[in-house]
Design a protein around this motif. Structure first.
Motif, PDB file in Angstrom:
ATOM      1  N   ARG A  54       0.878  -1.174   0.000  1.00 40.58           N
ATOM      2  CA  ARG A  54       0.000   0.000   0.000  1.00 40.58           C
ATOM      3  C   ARG A  54       0.914   1.223   0.000  1.00 40.58           C
ATOM      4  NH1 ARG A  54      -3.961   1.466   5.097  1.00 40.58           N
ATOM      5  NH2 ARG A  54      -4.736   3.474   4.304  1.00 40.58           N
ATOM      6  N   PHE A  55       0.783   2.071  -0.999  1.00 39.28           N
ATOM      7  CA  PHE A  55       1.708   3.187  -1.115  1.00 39.28           C
ATOM      8  C   PHE A  55       1.047   4.358  -1.819  1.00 39.28           C
ATOM      9  CE2 PHE A  55       2.323   0.029  -4.389  1.00 39.28           C
ATOM     10  CZ  PHE A  55       2.425   0.721  -5.581  1.00 39.28           C
ATOM     11  N   ARG A  56       1.744   5.521  -1.764  1.00 40.51           N
ATOM     12  CA  ARG A  56       1.201   6.759  -2.310  1.00 40.51           C
ATOM     13  C   ARG A  56       2.251   7.461  -3.165  1.00 40.51           C
ATOM     14  NH1 ARG A  56      -2.965   9.411  -0.298  1.00 40.51           N
ATOM     15  NH2 ARG A  56      -1.943  11.421  -0.659  1.00 40.51           N
ATOM     16  N   ILE A  57       1.764   8.288  -4.086  1.00 37.58           N
ATOM     17  CA  ILE A  57       2.607   9.259  -4.767  1.00 37.58           C
ATOM     18  C   ILE A  57       1.924  10.607  -4.621  1.00 37.58           C
ATOM     19  CG2 ILE A  57       1.553   8.852  -7.044  1.00 37.58           C
ATOM     20  CD1 ILE A  57       4.387   9.373  -8.231  1.00 37.58           C
ATOM     21  N   GLU A  58       2.724  11.624  -4.263  1.00 46.33           N
ATOM     22  CA  GLU A  58       2.180  12.958  -4.017  1.00 46.33           C
ATOM     23  C   GLU A  58       2.941  13.984  -4.846  1.00 46.33           C
ATOM     24  OE1 GLU A  58       2.382  13.476   0.198  1.00 46.33           O
ATOM     25  OE2 GLU A  58       0.867  11.934   0.613  1.00 46.33           O
ATOM     26  N   TYR A  59       2.200  14.986  -5.334  1.00 42.96           N
ATOM     27  CA  TYR A  59       2.736  15.976  -6.255  1.00 42.96           C
ATOM     28  C   TYR A  59       2.747  17.357  -5.607  1.00 42.96           C
ATOM     29  CZ  TYR A  59       1.949  12.136  -9.487  1.00 42.96           C
ATOM     30  OH  TYR A  59       1.966  10.905 -10.095  1.00 42.96           O
ATOM     31  N   ALA A  60       3.417  18.293  -6.277  1.00 42.38           N
ATOM     32  CA  ALA A  60       3.563  19.639  -5.739  1.00 42.38           C
ATOM     33  C   ALA A  60       2.298  20.471  -5.865  1.00 42.38           C
ATOM     34  CB  ALA A  60       4.723  20.356  -6.436  1.00 42.38           C
ATOM     35  N   SER A  61       1.365  20.046  -6.718  1.00 40.81           N
ATOM     36  CA  SER A  61       0.147  20.821  -6.936  1.00 40.81           C
ATOM     37  C   SER A  61      -0.952  19.877  -7.412  1.00 40.81           C
ATOM     38  CB  SER A  61       0.383  21.936  -7.969  1.00 40.81           C
ATOM     39  OG  SER A  61       0.763  21.383  -9.226  1.00 40.81           O
ATOM     40  N   ASN A  62      -2.132  20.437  -7.603  1.00 42.79           N
ATOM     41  CA  ASN A  62      -3.300  19.643  -7.995  1.00 42.79           C
ATOM     42  C   ASN A  62      -3.996  20.347  -9.160  1.00 42.79           C
ATOM     43  OD1 ASN A  62      -5.425  17.861  -8.096  1.00 42.79           O
ATOM     44  ND2 ASN A  62      -6.177  18.267  -6.037  1.00 42.79           N
ATOM     45  N   PRO A  63      -3.379  20.320 -10.355  1.00 51.14           N
ATOM     46  CA  PRO A  63      -3.860  21.175 -11.451  1.00 51.14           C
ATOM     47  C   PRO A  63      -5.266  20.884 -11.944  1.00 51.14           C
ATOM     48  CG  PRO A  63      -2.181  19.630 -12.237  1.00 51.14           C
ATOM     49  CD  PRO A  63      -2.191  19.531 -10.745  1.00 51.14           C
ATOM     50  N   ARG A  64      -5.738  19.627 -11.839  1.00 49.20           N
ATOM     51  CA  ARG A  64      -7.084  19.295 -12.332  1.00 49.20           C
ATOM     52  C   ARG A  64      -8.086  19.084 -11.198  1.00 49.20           C
ATOM     53  NH1 ARG A  64      -3.772  15.921 -14.092  1.00 49.20           N
ATOM     54  NH2 ARG A  64      -4.813  14.114 -13.154  1.00 49.20           N
ATOM     55  N   GLY A  65      -7.632  19.226  -9.956  1.00 46.70           N
ATOM     56  CA  GLY A  65      -8.505  18.937  -8.827  1.00 46.70           C
ATOM     57  C   GLY A  65      -8.773  17.459  -8.665  1.00 46.70           C
ATOM     58  N   TYR A  66      -7.921  16.612  -9.258  1.00 46.15           N
ATOM     59  CA  TYR A  66      -8.156  15.167  -9.242  1.00 46.15           C
ATOM     60  C   TYR A  66      -7.605  14.511  -7.981  1.00 46.15           C
ATOM     61  CZ  TYR A  66      -7.731  10.243 -10.577  1.00 46.15           C
ATOM     62  OH  TYR A  66      -7.807   8.873 -10.606  1.00 46.15           O
ATOM     63  N   PHE A  67      -6.492  15.020  -7.455  1.00 48.74           N
ATOM     64  CA  PHE A  67      -5.821  14.360  -6.348  1.00 48.74           C
ATOM     65  C   PHE A  67      -6.572  14.585  -5.033  1.00 48.74           C
ATOM     66  CE2 PHE A  67      -2.066  15.575  -9.141  1.00 48.74           C
ATOM     67  CZ  PHE A  67      -2.081  14.369  -9.814  1.00 48.74           C
ATOM     68  N   ASP A  68      -6.145  13.862  -4.003  1.00 49.16           N
ATOM     69  CA  ASP A  68      -6.767  14.013  -2.694  1.00 49.16           C
ATOM     70  C   ASP A  68      -6.232  15.255  -1.986  1.00 49.16           C
ATOM     71  OD1 ASP A  68      -4.265  13.305  -1.662  1.00 49.16           O
ATOM     72  OD2 ASP A  68      -4.814  11.218  -1.375  1.00 49.16           O
ATOM     73  N   ASP A  69      -6.565  15.403  -0.697  1.00 52.98           N
ATOM     74  CA  ASP A  69      -6.206  16.638   0.011  1.00 52.98           C
ATOM     75  C   ASP A  69      -4.709  16.784   0.243  1.00 52.98           C
ATOM     76  OD1 ASP A  69      -5.976  14.596   1.846  1.00 52.98           O
ATOM     77  OD2 ASP A  69      -7.274  15.507   3.350  1.00 52.98           O
ATOM     78  N   ARG A  70      -3.943  15.738  -0.059  1.00 53.11           N
ATOM     79  CA  ARG A  70      -2.475  15.835   0.023  1.00 53.11           C
ATOM     80  C   ARG A  70      -1.840  15.818  -1.373  1.00 53.11           C
ATOM     81  NH1 ARG A  70      -0.665  11.288   4.127  1.00 53.11           N
ATOM     82  NH2 ARG A  70      -2.552  10.255   3.353  1.00 53.11           N
ATOM     83  N   ASN A  71      -2.638  16.157  -2.364  1.00 59.09           N
ATOM     84  CA  ASN A  71      -2.180  16.214  -3.756  1.00 59.09           C
ATOM     85  C   ASN A  71      -1.598  14.880  -4.219  1.00 59.09           C
ATOM     86  OD1 ASN A  71      -2.895  18.881  -3.792  1.00 59.09           O
ATOM     87  ND2 ASN A  71      -0.811  19.683  -3.674  1.00 59.09           N
ATOM     88  N   GLY A  72      -2.241  13.802  -3.824  1.00 64.84           N
ATOM     89  CA  GLY A  72      -1.703  12.502  -4.175  1.00 64.84           C
ATOM     90  C   GLY A  72      -2.760  11.465  -4.478  1.00 64.84           C
ATOM     91  N   VAL A  73      -2.275  10.255  -4.717  1.00 63.81           N
ATOM     92  CA  VAL A  73      -3.111   9.093  -5.032  1.00 63.81           C
ATOM     93  C   VAL A  73      -2.539   7.902  -4.279  1.00 63.81           C
ATOM     94  CG1 VAL A  73      -3.754   7.461  -6.855  1.00 63.81           C
ATOM     95  CG2 VAL A  73      -3.816   9.909  -7.319  1.00 63.81           C
ATOM     96  N   GLU A  74      -3.424   7.122  -3.689  1.00 56.00           N
ATOM     97  CA  GLU A  74      -3.000   5.887  -3.028  1.00 56.00           C
ATOM     98  C   GLU A  74      -3.159   4.714  -3.987  1.00 56.00           C
ATOM     99  OE1 GLU A  74      -4.265   3.104   0.797  1.00 56.00           O
ATOM    100  OE2 GLU A  74      -4.490   5.293   0.937  1.00 56.00           O
ATOM    101  N   MET A  75      -2.202   3.802  -3.961  1.00 53.74           N
ATOM    102  CA  MET A  75      -2.214   2.623  -4.815  1.00 53.74           C
ATOM    103  C   MET A  75      -2.004   1.390  -3.962  1.00 53.74           C
ATOM    104  SD  MET A  75       0.122   4.413  -7.786  1.00 53.74           S
ATOM    105  CE  MET A  75       0.900   5.458  -6.550  1.00 53.74           C
ATOM    106  N   THR A  76      -2.689   0.305  -4.299  1.00 56.46           N
ATOM    107  CA  THR A  76      -2.576  -0.921  -3.525  1.00 56.46           C
ATOM    108  C   THR A  76      -2.349  -2.114  -4.448  1.00 56.46           C
ATOM    109  OG1 THR A  76      -4.985  -1.226  -3.561  1.00 56.46           O
ATOM    110  CG2 THR A  76      -4.058  -0.076  -1.658  1.00 56.46           C
TER     111      THR A  76
END
Length: 388
Positions: A83-105
């Motif tokens: 279970r892991f995440r990748i997080e970015y510096a911004s959220n240009p499309r409003g797609y990411f979560d509140d930490r500008n990231g996505v969780e993958m399992t």
């Protein structure tokens, strides 16, 4: 007569003074609005260690990936249950979560997606997707990956399971080896090989440089006086980006991009060092396995999501398509589905040129048509339902 030089000097001073004033005003405006070239920090990985998410790299000391037991598969394999995440510096499309990231399992079998049994349920059509990080869906939620969307689009009267064996860093040979030694036990009815263009040439040939945004200058930091001047920063940044673009143009003018068949037919030491000979042999082996184990196999060519308006890899698409014809491997080119779109529309983030949720939806729709009309039309009825 002496007045003419004086007037000339005054005119020159006026021009210089005007330019200087203009530069001062421009600098002041940029300073007041704090306008600098757009830059980002690199994406950040983190892994769930059983208690919380901790900063990590792509392997995370075995919590995300572990060594493969198969010789030559240097990029390892996913750790079951990771279970892991990748997080970015911004959220240009409003797609990411509140930490500008996505969780993958990863499930217990080592696949991305929900838990499935190793034994195929009776009456279920099982499709296995092979590929790299584009197929895995880095930066995209599980429900939006093209393989999960494809499962939903193919669902109907007959149960369908679509298994995502995409693995970051895998090439075609890695996919063939793991299919042969690991995934055949899942008894797939259909195997889809998602072919990404870096399986033609070596990753060292710098395409990764463009795909992480570095080639667009997103990480370039000001140096020298540009650190203290917004205007000099813009001048320096623009000049450095132009140099990067010139490097890219020079890179893509090499023979294995412009005339890959002639390059590889030459059998020179340069061509032998490329990934293509091993990839071609792996594709031939996958076709053999399909005949031995009774599954259908097809290949989809995933384009580079860059310069789509003046695409530099058309010759490679043609080359792969023709080679698949020689091998008796049904092939589907995804490039036409992206025509008319800009590459930036399709990226997960400016620092990550993996396909975003928009691109995954385009791919799912295209692959559905390929399956229904070309690869396995006998398994599906014309009305869009699964044949019993």
């Amino acid at each position: 007569m002496s007045s003419s030089p004086s007037r000339g000097r005054k005119r020159l001073l006026a021009i210089v003074g005007g330019l200087a004033l203009g530069l001062i005003v421009a600098e002041a405006g940029l300073q007041v609005t704090d306008t600098r070239p757009e830059r980002f920090r690199p994406p950040r990985w983190s892994v769930f260690d059983g208690n919380s998410f901790q900063r990590s790299d792509m392997w995370a000391d075995g919590l995300i990936k572990q060594p493969s037991p198969f010789a030559g598969v240097d990029m390892g394999q996913y750790t079951p249950g990771a279970r892991f995440r990748i997080e970015y510096a911004s959220n240009p499309r409003g797609y990411f979560d509140d930490r500008n990231g996505v969780e993958m399992t990863v499930n217990k079998l080592g696949l991305r997606g929900p838990e499935v049994t190793r034994e195929k349920p009776a009456g279920t059509l099982r499709l296995l997707g092979l590929g790299d990080s584009f197929t895995f869906g880095v930066g995209v939620g599980e429900e939006h990956t093209f393989l999960r969307r494809l499962e939903g689009r193919l669902g109907g009267q007959r149960p369908i399971e679509v298994l995502n064996a995409g693995t970051q860093g895998y090439n075609t040979r890695d996919q063939q080896v793991t299919l042969e030694n690991r995934w055949l036990t899942l008894a797939p009815d259909i195997v889809l090989v998602i072919f990404y263009l870096n399986d033609i040439y070596r990753d060292e040939s710098a395409v990764a440089f463009w795909n992480n945004g570095e080639g667009d200058g997103v990480y370039l930091q000001p140096t020298g006086l540009a650190r203290h001047s917004h205007l000099l920063d813009w001048f320096q940044y623009s000049w450095r980006v132009r140099n990067l673009r010139r490097r890219m143009i020079s890179h893509y003018s090499q023979a294995y991009f412009t005339n890959p068949r002639a390059f590889f037919d030459n059998a020179s030491s340069s061509s032998r060092q490329m990934d293509w000979p091993a990839s071609r042999a792996a594709l031939a082996r996958i076709v053999e396995l399909s005949e031995t184990h009774g599954f259908r196999v097809g290949l989809a060519i995933f384009p580079e999501l860059m310069s789509l308006e003046d695409y530099p890899f058309t010759a490679i698409h043609t080359f792969v398509n023709e080679t698949c014809g020689d091998l008796g491997l049904p092939v589907h080119d995804l490039l036409p589905d992206f025509r008319g779109l800009t590459d930036q529309q399709l990226w997960v983030h400016p620092t990550d040129h993996h396909p975003n949720e928009i691109a995954h939806d385009i791919v799912a729709r295209s692959l559905e048509e390929f399956l229904r009309t070309q690869l396995v039309p006998d398994m599906f009825s014309p009305d869009g339902q699964t044949s019993p």
